[in-house]
Motif scaffolding. Structure first.
Motif, mmCIF file in Angstrom:
data_model
loop_
_atom_site.group_PDB
_atom_site.id
_atom_site.type_symbol
_atom_site.label_atom_id
_atom_site.label_comp_id
_atom_site.label_asym_id
_atom_site.label_seq_id
_atom_site.Cartn_x
_atom_site.Cartn_y
_atom_site.Cartn_z
ATOM 1 N N GLY A 57 0.773 -1.230 0.000
ATOM 2 C CA GLY A 57 0.000 0.000 0.000
ATOM 3 C C GLY A 57 0.804 1.279 0.000
ATOM 4 N N ASN A 60 1.180 5.633 -5.035
ATOM 5 C CA ASN A 60 0.182 6.076 -6.003
ATOM 6 C C ASN A 60 -0.010 5.102 -7.152
ATOM 7 N N ALA A 63 -0.595 -1.217 -5.179
ATOM 8 C CA ALA A 63 -1.210 -1.612 -3.923
ATOM 9 C C ALA A 63 -0.301 -2.604 -3.208
ATOM 10 N N ASP A 77 -1.303 -3.427 -9.121
ATOM 11 C CA ASP A 77 -1.440 -1.975 -9.167
ATOM 12 C C ASP A 77 -2.772 -1.528 -8.589
ATOM 13 N N ASN A 78 -2.979 -0.231 -8.526
ATOM 14 C CA ASN A 78 -4.191 0.320 -7.921
ATOM 15 C C ASN A 78 -5.423 0.164 -8.805
#
Length: 176
Positions: A57, A60, A63, A77-78
């Protein structure tokens, strides 16, 4: 820091929590230590050895990411995309490099072969050895080929010509 004798040498304990000012290190042996620290941007970084790291986490872009020798090996990724061998996955599963999957005695593999993308299918034993497997290959932008083992058996050219037994068909259907 908790040393090998299980002594706390820095930080504080309050209400059952250990608080360290910079990082929490368990077992200071350089070959097997675990360091948990704030990696900036509110990420948690776990370091097993220099370059072998896990970030959770707070970034930007990611995750979760696993590093080996400082290189992103696996990235979540996010956008819920997973990258293996790439730090910027564009798909739900994005693998950079050769990969394969095996179920029982059947297997499928994907790689670059002969200047093109090839899908290998082995339904006999899943080992891709001995020439007992099929392949579908896209050679550049001109040929789609079907083969058995390493030999091309049929070619579809970008002109629409199909060759069976030849990779250079001169007519709509050319057989040898």
């Amino acid at each position: 820091v908790i040393d090998s004798s299980r002594n706390i040498t820095a930080g504080t304990i309050s209400s059952g929590a250990i608080t360290a000012t910079t990082s929490l290190t368990v077992n200071t042996d350089a070959n097997s230590s675990l360091v948990i620290k704030d990696a900036g941007t509110d990420a948690i970084q776990m370091v097993a050895a220099a370059g072998d790291e896990l970030y959770i986490g707070g970034n930007n872009s990611y995750a979760l990411r696993f590093l080996n020798d400082g290189t992103n090996n696996v990235v979540f990724d996010n956008s819920s995309n997973v990258g293996i061998g790439t730090s910027s996955p564009a798909y739900k599963l994005d693998v950079a490099g050769t990969f394969s999957a095996k179920v029982g005695s059947s297997a499928i593999a994907f790689n670059e072969y002969g200047n093109g993308a090839t899908i290998w299918l082995d339904g006999s034993n899943g080992d891709f050895v001995g020439g007992d497997y099929f392949n579908i290959s896209a050679y550049g932008a001109t040929d789609l080929a079907f083969g058995y083992g390493a030999a091309t058996k049929m070619t579809l050219k970008d002109t629409g010509n199909v060759g069976i037994g030849t990779s250079t068909p001169q007519h709509k259907l050319d057989t040898v």
